[in-house]
Write a protein that holds these residues in place. Structure first.
Motif, short mmCIF file in Angstrom:
data_model
loop_
_atom_site.label_atom_id
_atom_site.label_comp_id
_atom_site.label_asym_id
_atom_site.label_seq_id
_atom_site.Cartn_x
_atom_site.Cartn_y
_atom_site.Cartn_z
N ILE A 233 0.89 -1.35 -0.05
CA ILE A 233 -0.05 -0.10 0.08
C ILE A 233 0.94 1.19 -0.05
O ILE A 233 1.45 1.33 1.12
CB ILE A 233 -0.93 0.11 1.22
N VAL A 234 0.64 1.99 -1.10
CA VAL A 234 1.84 3.30 -1.13
C VAL A 234 0.79 4.09 -1.90
O VAL A 234 0.67 4.30 -3.36
CB VAL A 234 2.94 3.22 -1.99
N GLU A 235 -0.09 5.08 -1.20
CA GLU A 235 -0.91 5.94 -1.97
C GLU A 235 -0.41 7.10 -2.40
O GLU A 235 -1.04 7.71 -3.53
CB GLU A 235 -2.14 6.12 -0.76
N ASP A 236 0.81 7.53 -2.07
CA ASP A 236 1.43 8.90 -2.36
C ASP A 236 2.12 8.65 -3.92
O ASP A 236 2.85 7.74 -3.71
CB ASP A 236 2.25 9.60 -1.42
N ASP A 237 1.77 9.49 -4.92
CA ASP A 237 2.71 9.07 -6.10
C ASP A 237 3.96 9.10 -6.07
O ASP A 237 4.58 8.53 -6.51
CB ASP A 237 1.70 10.10 -7.15
N ASN A 238 4.22 10.43 -5.48
CA ASN A 238 5.49 10.55 -5.28
C ASN A 238 6.26 9.41 -4.62
O ASN A 238 7.59 9.04 -4.85
CB ASN A 238 6.14 11.91 -4.54
N THR A 255 2.85 8.53 -12.30
CA THR A 255 2.17 9.89 -13.13
C THR A 255 3.23 9.87 -14.20
O THR A 255 4.50 9.61 -14.37
CB THR A 255 2.38 10.78 -12.39
N PRO A 256 2.80 10.59 -15.41
CA PRO A 256 3.52 10.66 -16.37
C PRO A 256 5.02 11.40 -16.01
O PRO A 256 6.03 11.19 -16.68
CB PRO A 256 2.58 11.70 -17.34
N LYS A 257 4.84 12.74 -15.39
CA LYS A 257 5.89 13.21 -14.78
C LYS A 257 7.10 12.45 -14.22
O LYS A 257 8.31 12.40 -14.52
CB LYS A 257 5.72 14.58 -13.88
N ASP A 258 6.54 11.57 -13.30
CA ASP A 258 7.50 10.49 -12.60
C ASP A 258 8.10 9.56 -13.45
O ASP A 258 9.18 9.20 -13.42
CB ASP A 258 6.73 9.97 -11.43
N LEU A 314 -0.60 15.70 -18.76
CA LEU A 314 -0.57 14.28 -19.50
C LEU A 314 0.85 13.87 -20.09
O LEU A 314 1.25 12.79 -20.50
CB LEU A 314 -1.65 13.71 -20.32
N LEU A 315 1.47 15.12 -20.21
CA LEU A 315 2.72 15.17 -21.08
C LEU A 315 2.53 14.37 -22.44
O LEU A 315 3.58 13.64 -22.83
CB LEU A 315 3.73 14.45 -20.01
N GLY A 316 1.38 14.53 -22.93
CA GLY A 316 1.30 13.99 -24.19
C GLY A 316 0.66 12.63 -24.51
O GLY A 316 0.33 11.98 -25.36
N GLN A 317 0.60 11.84 -23.20
CA GLN A 317 0.12 10.52 -22.92
C GLN A 317 -1.40 10.42 -22.85
O GLN A 317 -1.84 10.34 -21.83
CB GLN A 317 0.83 9.97 -21.96
N GLU A 377 -8.82 13.45 -2.53
CA GLU A 377 -7.44 13.79 -2.40
C GLU A 377 -6.93 12.32 -2.87
O GLU A 377 -7.26 11.20 -2.89
CB GLU A 377 -7.19 13.87 -0.82
N GLY A 378 -5.61 12.44 -3.15
CA GLY A 378 -4.77 11.30 -3.53
C GLY A 378 -4.59 10.93 -5.09
O GLY A 378 -4.00 10.17 -5.39
N ASP A 379 -5.05 12.16 -5.88
CA ASP A 379 -4.99 11.89 -7.40
C ASP A 379 -4.68 13.05 -8.00
O ASP A 379 -5.47 14.21 -8.33
CB ASP A 379 -6.29 11.34 -7.84
N GLN A 380 -3.28 13.61 -8.01
CA GLN A 380 -2.68 14.79 -8.49
C GLN A 380 -3.16 14.96 -9.72
O GLN A 380 -3.46 16.13 -10.09
CB GLN A 380 -1.42 14.91 -8.42
#
Length: 525
Positions: A233-238, A255-258, A314-317, A377-380
């Protein structure tokens, strides 16, 4: 606009609350320390970065990724999302009586060793159909008139009307009658320690930390190659990105950025996968704002810059979205959509009698044109999409804002940043989402032409006829919009270990669910 008032109970709103992130996944119930548990890995264990779960129940909550490991349906899906036999060896359709008859496998056992039979199938579908159980997918089975068994390994479903999406709905995970008969389908402890027929067996649940599953060595489809799968369980995207980097996770959706940080990086594989998962504004038609001003949704549809969302968030995705079936074979690209046109948006608002006040905000009868979009919360990504939409609207004189919340006042909210979408039969996530009073119609939307088109589409097996009706559905949805569609959100799965068997060309579903469709064939290299 033809809107119906849908009486939604507090429990129904609680169900959709989980839908905002993952149905059956708890966005607000996981502890802050949920991602910090130490999970020991070995050579034949896969550690997956997961959201938290409150229960595991495929009959009530359809979107849990974990369902694919623990449960099987009578039918399943292949790499191309086509329906194929699973617990059923074969089926026949008697079109004269609208009866589907399934011959079941005789070599299937539940994880506790009990034999799987037709009674389990009958029990599961009847439980979904029972209104007291409040399943979000009950509309999928509303045509079922009679269920009969013939011995332990044959079951028939007589439908009152044709439904050519019925095989699709037979992919739902089957539950064991011998463990659940007479029990609560919402709260029984079984759903915290489930017994299924799937390729993996439930082993343990460390609340807020991890769910561990071990290979089902007696699986009817052959024992899985990977011995243990841990949903950490890891809810945080970072945090997910950091734990992929550190080796605490073997696989996670980032996330696309990560994910871009892992492109071309030695020791990591990035799977850029398409989905049928869209985002947009869901309007609460129980709220007076939209009951009295539903025509303004046309203006909002013209005000949002979908291309900017795809590019910057989405950085194009992904791709801009104008409707719910653009990644389905029955999409009609000729249907004229309401696209980005700020001047047209302002003209529509002014036609409805609104004028700009001294603050540059539209006003009518002493009220300013303002509303709030709620995000869980939880979805950037959702929050970032909402931020762009609000800026677009503010630019044309609409006082729009968004709020990220741990809890939502569903009955009184004005709008929500929704996510839906299915890569399967076009009936899935349309009939039950946009049909009047259907199981997943959380917006209280109602349109007679939409109802007629969706009903006709599910009642014909002729592909050309289905295309005609889905075209009519799309046209009606443009004329009488239920949502403001933003974009289809593609997903990035990043693996920190070599995994053989992932099918990167498979189009995934809501929340990117579906990557585990063939998990029993995966190997760690």
């Amino acid at each position: 606009m033809k809107k119906a008032i849908l009486k939604m109970t507090v429990l129904a709103f609680a169900i959709v609350l989980t839908m905002g992130l993952c149905i059956g996944l708890s966005a607000c119930g996981g502890s802050e320390e949920g991602g910090s548990a130490e999970v020991t890995n070995d050579e034949n264990t896969l550690v997956y970065g997961s959201g938290d779960y409150t229960r595991i129940n495929p009959a009530i909550d359809e979107h849990g990724e974990i369902n694919l490991l623990l449960f099987d349906g009578l039918m399943g899906h292949d790499e191309n999302n086509q329906v194929v036999p699973a617990l059923a060896e074969s089926y026949e359709l008697d079109e004269a009586t609208n009866t589907y008859t399934f011959k079941l496998r005789e070599d299937v056992k539940w994880h506790d060793g009990e034999p799987f039979t037709a009674e389990d199938v009958k029990f599961t579908i009847e439980a979904i159909m029972d209104p007291e159980n409040e399943s979000e997918i009950f509309s999928n089975y509303e045509d079922v008139e009679e269920i009969t068994t013939d011995g332990d390994y044959q079951i028939s479903f007589k439908l009152k009307d044709p439904n050519y999406a019925f095989l699709e709905y037979m992919t739902i995970g089957i539950l064991p009658k011998h463990l659940l008969e007479g029990k609560s389908m919402q709260e029984d402890e079984y759903f915290r320690a489930p017994v299924g027929t799937g390729p993996y067996k439930f082993d343990s649940w460390d609340e807020g930390q991890s769910i561990t599953m071990t290979a089902n060595e007696d699986y009817w489809g052959g024992a899985p190659s990977i011995g243990t799968v841990i949903f950490k369980i890891v809810e945080d995207d970072n945090a997910k990105a950091l734990q992929i980097e550190s080796g605490e996770l073997d696989l996670a959706k980032l996330t696309p950025k990560d994910a871009k940080n892992f492109e071309g990086k030695e020791g990591f594989t990035v799977y850029n996968m398409k989905t049928a998962d869209y985002r947009g504004i869901m309007y609460n038609f129980n709220n007076p704002l939209w009951q009295e001003n539903a025509e303004l949704i046309h203006a909002i549809n013209c005000a949002v810059d979908r291309d900017a969302m795809v590019k910057s968030v989405l950085l194009g995705q992904g791709i801009p979205a104008y409707g719910p079936i653009e990644r389905n074979e029955f999409n009609d690209e000729s249907v004229k959509q309401e696209s980005y046109d700020p001047d047209k948006a302002k003209a529509i608002i002014e036609e409805e009698g609104w004028t700009l006040n001294d603050d540059g905000i539209y006003e009518k009868d002493g009220k300013t044109l303002s509303f709030t979009i709620n995000c869980m919360e939880g979805d950037q990504v959702r929050a970032d999409l909402a931020a762009i939409a609000c800026q677009n609207l503010q630019d044309i004189g609409v006082d729009a804002s968004y709020e990220v919340k741990s809890e939502i006042d569903w009955e009184n909210q004005e709008a929500f940043l929704i996510g839906w979408g299915s890569p399967f039969d076009a009936d899935d996530h349309t009939y039950k989402v946009f049909g009047t009073d259907k199981g997943s119609n959380y917006s209280a939307y109602s349109d007679e032409e939409v109802d007629e088109a969706l009903t006709a589409a599910r009642q014909t097996g002729d592909k050309a006829e289905r295309q005609k009706y889905y075209s009519e559905f799309q046209k009606a949805l443009v004329e009488d919009p239920a949502y403001t569609f933003f974009c289809y959100v593609d997903v990035d799965y990043v693996a920190g270990v070599p995994i053989k068997g992932i099918t990167p060309d498979t189009i995934l579903g809501h929340h990117g669910v579906g990557i585990f469709w063939n998990v029993k064939d995966w190997t760690l290299e």
